[in-house]
Each structure stands twice: as structure tokens, then as C-alpha cells.
Scaffold this motif. Structure first.
Motif, mmCIF file in Angstrom:
data_model
loop_
_atom_site.group_PDB
_atom_site.id
_atom_site.type_symbol
_atom_site.label_atom_id
_atom_site.label_comp_id
_atom_site.label_asym_id
_atom_site.label_seq_id
_atom_site.Cartn_x
_atom_site.Cartn_y
_atom_site.Cartn_z
ATOM 1 N N ALA A 122 16.587 41.743 47.319
ATOM 2 C CA ALA A 122 17.218 42.713 48.224
ATOM 3 C C ALA A 122 18.597 42.240 48.675
ATOM 4 C CB ALA A 122 16.317 42.977 49.432
ATOM 5 N N VAL A 123 18.707 40.971 49.001
ATOM 6 C CA VAL A 123 19.994 40.420 49.441
ATOM 7 C C VAL A 123 21.002 40.458 48.290
ATOM 8 C CG1 VAL A 123 21.143 38.309 50.248
ATOM 9 C CG2 VAL A 123 18.972 39.003 51.253
ATOM 10 N N ALA A 124 20.546 40.097 47.096
ATOM 11 C CA ALA A 124 21.435 40.120 45.929
ATOM 12 C C ALA A 124 21.919 41.540 45.642
ATOM 13 C CB ALA A 124 20.731 39.535 44.713
ATOM 14 N N LEU A 125 21.014 42.496 45.677
ATOM 15 C CA LEU A 125 21.398 43.891 45.404
ATOM 16 C C LEU A 125 22.370 44.417 46.452
ATOM 17 C CD1 LEU A 125 18.009 45.391 44.204
ATOM 18 C CD2 LEU A 125 20.080 45.046 42.836
ATOM 19 N N GLU A 126 22.146 44.075 47.701
ATOM 20 C CA GLU A 126 23.049 44.519 48.765
ATOM 21 C C GLU A 126 24.459 43.959 48.547
ATOM 22 O OE1 GLU A 126 23.625 44.171 53.593
ATOM 23 O OE2 GLU A 126 21.687 43.698 52.725
ATOM 24 N N GLN A 127 24.545 42.678 48.184
ATOM 25 C CA GLN A 127 25.849 42.066 47.940
ATOM 26 C C GLN A 127 26.541 42.699 46.737
ATOM 27 O OE1 GLN A 127 27.393 39.838 49.759
ATOM 28 N NE2 GLN A 127 28.920 38.894 48.437
ATOM 29 N N LEU A 128 25.796 42.884 45.662
ATOM 30 C CA LEU A 128 26.399 43.420 44.440
ATOM 31 C C LEU A 128 26.758 44.898 44.570
ATOM 32 C CD1 LEU A 128 24.217 41.425 41.958
ATOM 33 C CD2 LEU A 128 26.672 41.162 42.337
ATOM 34 N N ASP A 129 26.211 45.562 45.571
ATOM 35 C CA ASP A 129 26.572 46.959 45.831
ATOM 36 C C ASP A 129 28.014 47.064 46.338
ATOM 37 O OD1 ASP A 129 25.853 49.725 45.893
ATOM 38 O OD2 ASP A 129 25.772 49.578 48.089
ATOM 39 N N MET A 130 28.606 45.932 46.691
ATOM 40 C CA MET A 130 30.002 45.928 47.130
ATOM 41 C C MET A 130 30.959 46.210 45.984
ATOM 42 S SD MET A 130 29.864 42.551 49.592
ATOM 43 C CE MET A 130 31.628 42.410 49.672
ATOM 44 N N VAL A 131 30.461 46.133 44.753
ATOM 45 C CA VAL A 131 31.300 46.355 43.567
ATOM 46 C C VAL A 131 30.852 47.653 42.910
ATOM 47 C CG1 VAL A 131 32.060 45.440 41.356
ATOM 48 C CG2 VAL A 131 31.527 43.869 43.227
ATOM 49 N N SER A 132 31.729 48.623 42.912
ATOM 50 C CA SER A 132 31.397 49.938 42.376
ATOM 51 C C SER A 132 31.701 50.006 40.879
ATOM 52 C CB SER A 132 32.191 51.018 43.114
ATOM 53 O OG SER A 132 31.879 52.281 42.613
ATOM 54 N N CYS A 133 30.689 49.659 40.075
ATOM 55 C CA CYS A 133 30.797 49.774 38.622
ATOM 56 C C CYS A 133 29.375 49.761 38.070
ATOM 57 C CB CYS A 133 31.611 48.631 38.034
ATOM 58 S SG CYS A 133 31.935 48.840 36.255
ATOM 59 N N ALA A 134 29.098 50.639 37.158
ATOM 60 C CA ALA A 134 27.747 50.761 36.610
ATOM 61 C C ALA A 134 27.632 50.173 35.207
ATOM 62 C CB ALA A 134 27.338 52.228 36.593
#
Length: 162
Positions: A122-134
Motif C-alpha cells: 500500500a505504501v509503495a503504491l501510494e508513492q508510485l501514484d505520484m508519477v502519472s504514467c501507465a
């Protein structure tokens, strides 16, 4: 106004105007190519810098706010063991970022592992959500974060035993 700050270990003295954005000053005046003012809203991550150790979007900061600070860009960490571990972990996990977001995702992971040496999903996903690219799927990115965290722990543990 003239501001002084340290960028990647070098003291800089620059004349800036009150409306200048930090990302523009760093890119255009200091030729820091890893920074791109793409979204101008702090969503894409292409403008990430470490400002006094905190990961920030330089597109959202007026340049004068950098007065007296230490700035580290991707160029300042590119040759570090941490980045090498992250790049290898991304490769092993099959989560190679596209050229658009590569530096942003690496900067986000460096910051994450500095703050949370063994982050949960959950923490990793929240941090990586800061970068908008799929370009990479979230499961592969989380796996890469785990691999990088393990590599960092092994390196630190091995260093302590020497």
C-alpha cells in the motif's frame, strides 16, 4: 533578486524574477536535462528534485524559494548504488519504465526507500501514484520496490559486517 543555493554539490548564484519557476531555472539556466515541466500541476513527476532532502515537484515552486537550499536532481544521484539497485530491480521485475517517466519513478523509489526501508504494498503504491504514467503495471512496480529494498538491506548489512 539574486539567490544562492547548492545544486548537486555545486554552489550556484543566479538572478531570478519573482515569477520564475524553479524547474525552468534549473533546466534552462543550469542545463539540468532530467527536469521537464510537462504537466505544470505536480502530477507527472518529471520535475522531481530533492530539496533539502524532501522529494518535491519543482514545477510548483517559485525559484526564490530555493534560496539557501540544497537541491539534488536525478543527475546528482544517477551513479549511486541506490539507483543501480533500483534499475536492476526494475529490470528483474519486468517493470522497465518508459523514457517519459523513468527518472520520476526512480526518484520516487529512492525517496520511498529512504523513508520506508521495507515498505508494504500500500505504501509503495501510494508513492508510485505520484508519477502519472501507465507504462508499467502496479504489481511489477511493487515487486521492483521489494527487490530494491532487499538489495539495499543486503548492501547495508554487508557493509556493517566488514
Amino acid at each position: 533578486m539574486i539567490i544562492e543555493f547548492i545544486v548537486n554539490g555545486e554552489m550556484k548564484h543566479l538572478q531570478v524574477r519573482s515569477g520564475d519557476r524553479l524547474v525552468d531555472v534549473l533546466r534552462d539556466r543550469l542545463s539540468i536535462e532530467s527536469l521537464l515541466p510537462d504537466c505544470l500541476s505536480g502530477r507527472c513527476g518529471r520535475c522531481f528534485i530533492f530539496l533539502d532532502g524532501r522529494l518535491v515537484h519543482s514545477c510548483l515552486l517559485p525559484a526564490f524559494k530555493a534560496k539557501g537550499t540544497r537541491i539534488v536532481t536525478f543527475e546528482g544521484i544517477a551513479g549511486s548504488p541506490e539507483v543501480a539497485e533500483i534499475e536492476e530491480a526494475l529490470r528483474q521485475a519486468g517493470a522497465l519504465p518508459c523514457p517519459f517517466c523513468r527518472t520520476a519513478k526512480i526518484m520516487a523509489i529512492v525517496d520511498l526507500l529512504d523513508r520506508h526501508p521495507l515498505p508494504d504494498e500500500a505504501v509503495a503504491l501510494e508513492q508510485l501514484d505520484m508519477v502519472s504514467c501507465a507504462c508499467t503495471d502496479p504489481a511489477s512496480l511493487v515487486k521492483a520496490v521489494g527487490l530494491a529494498a532487499d538489495a539495499r538491506s543486503r548492501r547495508k548489512f554487508n557493509r556493517a559486517n566488514q
